[in-house]
Design a protein around this motif. Structure first.
Motif, short mmCIF file in Angstrom:
data_model
loop_
_atom_site.label_atom_id
_atom_site.label_comp_id
_atom_site.label_asym_id
_atom_site.label_seq_id
_atom_site.Cartn_x
_atom_site.Cartn_y
_atom_site.Cartn_z
N SER A 108 0.82 -1.21 0.00
CA SER A 108 0.00 0.00 0.00
C SER A 108 0.85 1.26 0.00
N TYR A 109 2.16 1.12 0.13
CA TYR A 109 3.07 2.27 0.10
C TYR A 109 3.72 2.44 -1.28
N HIS A 110 3.13 1.80 -2.29
CA HIS A 110 3.62 1.97 -3.65
C HIS A 110 2.41 2.11 -4.58
N CYS A 111 2.60 2.87 -5.65
CA CYS A 111 1.51 3.13 -6.59
C CYS A 111 1.93 2.68 -7.97
N SER A 112 1.06 2.00 -8.68
CA SER A 112 1.38 1.48 -10.01
C SER A 112 0.70 2.28 -11.12
N THR A 113 -0.01 3.35 -10.77
CA THR A 113 -0.73 4.14 -11.77
C THR A 113 -0.10 5.52 -11.90
N PRO A 114 0.67 5.77 -12.96
CA PRO A 114 1.26 7.10 -13.14
C PRO A 114 0.22 8.12 -13.58
N ARG A 115 0.34 9.33 -13.05
CA ARG A 115 -0.58 10.40 -13.41
C ARG A 115 0.23 11.63 -13.83
N LEU A 116 -0.32 12.35 -14.80
CA LEU A 116 0.34 13.54 -15.33
C LEU A 116 -0.59 14.74 -15.22
N MET A 117 0.00 15.92 -15.08
CA MET A 117 -0.77 17.16 -15.12
C MET A 117 0.07 18.22 -15.81
N PRO A 118 -0.55 19.21 -16.45
CA PRO A 118 0.21 20.25 -17.15
C PRO A 118 1.04 21.08 -16.16
N LEU A 119 2.24 21.44 -16.59
CA LEU A 119 3.07 22.31 -15.75
C LEU A 119 2.37 23.62 -15.44
N THR A 120 1.58 24.10 -16.37
CA THR A 120 0.89 25.38 -16.20
C THR A 120 -0.17 25.34 -15.11
N SER A 121 -0.55 24.13 -14.65
CA SER A 121 -1.62 24.01 -13.65
C SER A 121 -1.11 23.96 -12.22
N ILE A 122 0.21 23.92 -12.01
CA ILE A 122 0.72 23.74 -10.65
C ILE A 122 0.66 25.05 -9.88
N ASP A 123 0.58 24.91 -8.56
CA ASP A 123 0.54 26.07 -7.67
C ASP A 123 1.93 26.71 -7.60
N PRO A 124 2.02 28.05 -7.50
CA PRO A 124 3.34 28.70 -7.48
C PRO A 124 4.13 28.48 -6.20
N SER A 125 3.50 28.01 -5.14
CA SER A 125 4.22 27.74 -3.89
C SER A 125 4.65 26.27 -3.87
N LEU A 126 5.98 26.04 -3.83
CA LEU A 126 6.49 24.68 -3.93
C LEU A 126 7.87 24.59 -3.27
N ALA A 127 8.39 23.39 -3.20
CA ALA A 127 9.72 23.16 -2.62
C ALA A 127 10.45 22.13 -3.46
N ILE A 128 11.66 22.49 -3.90
CA ILE A 128 12.48 21.61 -4.72
C ILE A 128 13.48 20.89 -3.81
N GLY A 129 13.72 19.61 -4.07
CA GLY A 129 14.66 18.83 -3.26
C GLY A 129 15.78 18.23 -4.09
N PHE A 130 17.01 18.29 -3.55
CA PHE A 130 18.17 17.66 -4.17
C PHE A 130 18.89 16.83 -3.11
N TYR A 131 19.46 15.70 -3.53
CA TYR A 131 20.27 14.89 -2.62
C TYR A 131 21.65 14.69 -3.22
N CYS A 132 22.69 15.00 -2.44
CA CYS A 132 24.08 14.82 -2.87
C CYS A 132 24.78 13.94 -1.84
N SER A 133 25.46 12.90 -2.33
CA SER A 133 26.16 11.99 -1.43
C SER A 133 27.65 12.28 -1.34
N SER A 134 28.14 13.19 -2.17
CA SER A 134 29.57 13.49 -2.17
C SER A 134 29.80 14.90 -2.66
N ALA A 135 31.03 15.41 -2.43
CA ALA A 135 31.39 16.74 -2.91
C ALA A 135 31.35 16.79 -4.43
N GLY A 136 31.68 15.68 -5.09
CA GLY A 136 31.63 15.64 -6.54
C GLY A 136 30.21 15.82 -7.07
#
Length: 374
Positions: free
Chosen positions: A285-313
């Motif tokens: 129940s912690y995985h979903c097999s149905t992908p869903r898409l929406m237009p970029l133009t429909s997203i709310d302007p308030s958001l948070a971007i995430g990046f993960y880096c495991s090394s200095a490189g």
């Protein structure tokens, strides 16, 4: 309340696209597509779609749950209607932990936005490591501009956070021990080699223990709707290998964006209401097999971007990608990167301007004096 939420959920399912197009798709930095050299075209064939769906289904999907032990003074046993941003944030955090693993401003029953979510995740990670006296596997840093503009990422500071409490002393010590063995009169070459190998092994073990860095960047990219200048950049960051997605959504409804296809974004929706389950029996129940898409133009302007880096490189690579993205942003970058080279260039520009202004003042003064003499 449940009937209203059910109708809203039905509307969202109808609005969301359930079928993938034949365009290539980016999923958290991985490209799924086929390039045909003869025609110069890109597509998403059926076999590639299958690989994509397997990857998509492996991502953690956190949704509304009901019948869990009561939370907070409101005594709530469900997070339906208020917990979607928290669930989206959990998906981003789970992706970061998979690559590496108190309240903190979160009040049961009250909806929260991406900025508060980022601060809450950082506080929760710090508290966990302090209370459990064991590493979480990553450092969490929130980069935001107090004035609401594009945040400037301090690369030197991020590298310090990535290093955590570890340093290169183990490798240095190993090198010094090897040098001492070689310099010692009675030391043999085999002893020196053994010491060097031990130092390298110690350095490798230390690198494995070094925590990764989860970088969270909360942004507001417009009023009511996202400024169109940001849309290509949002799609671009999902192509970065360091991406762990975007917590965004529609107004008042959080979604977790993790892929881009053409002018649309692929997302996981936390608004599915499910029973609390025991693990590992209920892991599906912690995985979903149905992908869903929406237009970029429909997203709310308030958001948070995430990046993960495991090394200095990886951090240097992310910095390079973000600088390249900002250079083509037409004066409206999502964020900028403050590096030594950039600071030197700014200092040089400031010094040149100061000299030019001084020259203008001198020229103006001479002209005034000449006029007075005449």
């Amino acid at each position: 309340m449940s009937s209203v939420l059910g109708l809203k959920r039905l509307q969202e399912l109808i609005q969301g696209t359930c079928s993938l197009s034949e365009e290539p798709l980016w999923l958290l930095g991985l490209w799924y597509g086929l390039h045909v050299t003869d025609t110069g075209t890109d597509s998403l064939p059926a076999e590639m779609q299958q690989l994509l769906l397997e990857d998509f289904s492996s991502k953690f999907w956190f949704t509304y749950r009901r019948d869990f032990p009561p939370l907070g003074p409101p005594v709530l046993s469900s997070d339906v209607g208020w917990g979607c941003t928290i669930r989206s944030g959990q998906m981003m955090m789970a992706e970061a932990l998979a690559r590496a693993g108190a309240h903190h401003g979160v009040v049961p029953g009250q909806w929260l936005g991406p900025w508060v979510l980022c601060k809450a995740l950082a506080a929760a990670a710090a508290d966990y490591q302090q209370q459990q006296q064991q590493p979480l596997g990553l450092q969490v840093h929130v980069a935001c501009d107090p004035g609401g503009g594009a945040p400037a990422l301090q690369l030197d500071r991020l590298k310090q956070l990535l290093a955590g409490h570890h340093s290169s002393s183990a490798a240095d010590d190993g090198g010094r021990e090897a040098a001492a063995s070689q310099a010692g009169g009675g030391s043999s070459s085999s002893a020196a080699g053994s010491s060097a190998d031990a130092g390298q092994q110690q350095a490798r073990q230390q690198a494995q223990q070094q925590p990764g860095l989860l970088l969270l960047v909360p942004l507001t990219l417009g009023v009511g709707r996202v400024d169109e200048r940001y849309l290509p950049q949002l799609a671009a960051v999902l192509t970065f290998p360091q991406s762990v997605g975007i917590v965004g959504g529609r107004p008042g409804a959080s979604l977790y964006f993790l892929g881009a296809q053409g002018s649309a974004v692929l997302y996981l929706d936390p608004h599915e209401v499910q029973e609390v389950v025991a693990l590992p029996e209920g892991a599906a129940s912690y995985h979903c097999s149905t992908p869903r898409l929406m237009p970029l133009t429909s997203i709310d302007p308030s958001l948070a971007i995430g990046f993960y880096c495991s090394s200095a490189g990886e951090l240097d690579d992310l910095s390079s990608r973000l600088q390249q993205l900002a250079s083509g942003a037409g004066g409206a970058p999502l964020m900028t990167v403050d590096t030594d080279a950039a600071r030197q260039q700014q200092q040089g520009t400031a010094a040149w301007r100061a000299v030019a202004e001084e020259g203008q003042r001198d020229a103006g003064g001479d002209a005034a004096e000449d006029w007075e003499l005449v």
